[in-house]
Design an enzyme around this catalytic site. Structure first.
Site, PDB file in Angstrom:
ATOM      1  N   ASP A 294     -38.370 -56.178  36.350  1.00 55.08           N
ATOM      2  CA  ASP A 294     -38.012 -55.718  35.008  1.00 55.08           C
ATOM      3  C   ASP A 294     -36.488 -55.573  34.912  1.00 55.08           C
ATOM      4  OD1 ASP A 294     -38.271 -54.352  32.430  1.00 55.08           O
ATOM      5  OD2 ASP A 294     -37.866 -52.509  33.555  1.00 55.08           O
ATOM      6  N   LEU A 295     -35.969 -55.522  33.691  1.00 53.70           N
ATOM      7  CA  LEU A 295     -34.519 -55.368  33.503  1.00 53.70           C
ATOM      8  C   LEU A 295     -34.106 -53.925  33.213  1.00 53.70           C
ATOM      9  CD1 LEU A 295     -33.183 -58.446  31.465  1.00 53.70           C
ATOM     10  CD2 LEU A 295     -32.732 -57.851  33.847  1.00 53.70           C
ATOM     11  N   ASP A 296     -34.352 -53.457  31.985  1.00 56.10           N
ATOM     12  CA  ASP A 296     -33.862 -52.142  31.566  1.00 56.10           C
ATOM     13  C   ASP A 296     -34.549 -51.023  32.337  1.00 56.10           C
ATOM     14  OD1 ASP A 296     -32.049 -52.628  29.053  1.00 56.10           O
ATOM     15  OD2 ASP A 296     -33.768 -53.963  28.832  1.00 56.10           O
TER      16      ASP A 296
ATOM     17  N   GLY B 140     -38.936 -57.351  28.441  1.00 54.96           N
ATOM     18  CA  GLY B 140     -39.196 -57.401  27.014  1.00 54.96           C
ATOM     19  C   GLY B 140     -38.089 -58.097  26.249  1.00 54.96           C
TER      20      GLY B 140
ATOM     21  N   ASP C 262     -40.412 -49.772  35.780  1.00 55.77           N
ATOM     22  CA  ASP C 262     -40.236 -48.333  35.561  1.00 55.77           C
ATOM     23  C   ASP C 262     -41.041 -47.770  34.400  1.00 55.77           C
ATOM     24  OD1 ASP C 262     -38.454 -49.740  33.661  1.00 55.77           O
ATOM     25  OD2 ASP C 262     -37.791 -47.716  33.150  1.00 55.77           O
TER      26      ASP C 262
ATOM     27  N   ASN D 201     -44.766 -50.740  29.843  1.00 58.74           N
ATOM     28  CA  ASN D 201     -44.967 -52.170  29.627  1.00 58.74           C
ATOM     29  C   ASN D 201     -44.891 -52.970  30.924  1.00 58.74           C
ATOM     30  OD1 ASN D 201     -42.162 -51.803  29.858  1.00 58.74           O
ATOM     31  ND2 ASN D 201     -41.706 -53.516  28.501  1.00 58.74           N
TER      32      ASN D 201
END
Length: 287
Positions: A7-9, A42, A234, A237
């Site tokens: 994941d990124l954020d 996302g 984290d 989603n």
């Protein structure tokens, strides 16, 4: 371990919304051991590719919450929203005058009233509670307002055409009532799935578009068994990809629900938790 979905954020990105050099080095280390590292987010694919380029990385991308899967210049597969349903939800979003991201095959679109709308919401909250930190709320919104590659439009109807493919809708608002009404509208459609990556947003996709199906599609494309995959994230989603992956790793800053589900917990994102996970879990088990 042959495929890692990150994941990124709140995961790969540091507090400055960039990929730290420490995380970038660890990803290169994994790649040098024959491990495919994919970004699963996302965010729109164009935004992800920009962040990867800044960090000097090349990775396949599972974008828009699994709605579009890309390797190089090839789209592996996609799960777009039905256009008539997306149109109806967008009407509700503009009626509520919320800021939004409209993810399409032609780029990311946002309304021209975006900044003014968010500022008006913050001012409204301040009138009800003078102790609210308006600067903090404004800074939180910058991640949405400043996302790379946004094109501003007066209304989504101005770019609606036969060639348009809608991958995801993301409304952002400091009014939970507005978000609740938009969610209620979206949930009227059986083919739509609604999740969230923040208290102040909704992520609206086709029901087949989630990070779990995205990870499965990428693994199938690369002929990698699911038990040889890893998911790092984290938030809620991220849970679908964690349920698919053979190994799941929660960030130190992850929701308790995510930590409880995962096999391992690494350091927080602002302490290069992805690099720590790669070196202490993934590379150790790959050797």
């Amino acid at each position: 371990m042959k495929l890692v979905a990150i994941d990124l954020d709140g995961t790969l990105l540091h507090k400055d919304k960039k990929i730290s050099e420490e995380n970038a080095r660890a990803i290169r280390e994994a790649q040098s051991h024959g491990i495919t590292v994919s970004i699963c987010t996302g965010r729109a694919v164009s935004d992800v590719l920009h962040l990867l380029e800044e960090a000097g990385l090349t990775c396949p991308v599972i974008g828009a919450n699994g709605a579009v899967i890309v390797e190089g210049n090839n789209t592996v597969c996609a799960f777009p929203l039905l256009k008539e349903e997306a149109y109806s939800v967008l009407q509700e979003m503009e009626k509520e005058h919320v800021f939004y991201h409209l993810h399409t095959n032609q780029g990311i679109y946002t309304p021209t009233y975006g900044e003014q709308g968010i500022m008006a919401e913050i001012q409204g909250l301040q009138k009800m509670d003078e102790t609210i930190d308006s600067e903090q709320l404004w800074q939180r919104a910058q991640g949405y307002l400043q996302q790379y590659g946004q094109q501003h439009i007066a209304s989504f109807t101005s770019i609606w055409n036969e060639e348009l493919i809608v991958y995801k809708l993301l409304p952002f608002s400091y009014s939970l009532d507005k978000l609740a009404r938009i969610e209620q509208k979206a949930r009227q459609f059986a083919s739509i799935f609604v999740t969230s990556s923040s208290t102040n947003n909704l992520e609206i996709n086709h029901k087949e578009a989630n990070k779990g199906n995205g990870l499965q599609a990428m693994a199938d494309h690369l002929s990698i068994p699911y038990e040889h995959t890893v998911a790092i994230g984290d938030n809620l989603n991220d849970l679908p990809m964690m349920k698919v992956a053979g190994t799941s790793i929660a960030m130190g800053n992850a929701l308790n629900e995510i930590k409880a589900y995962c096999d391992f917990t690494t350091l927080p994102h602002d302490m290069h938790g992805v690099a720590h996970a790669i070196r202490t879990v993934i590379l150790k088990q790959a050797m």
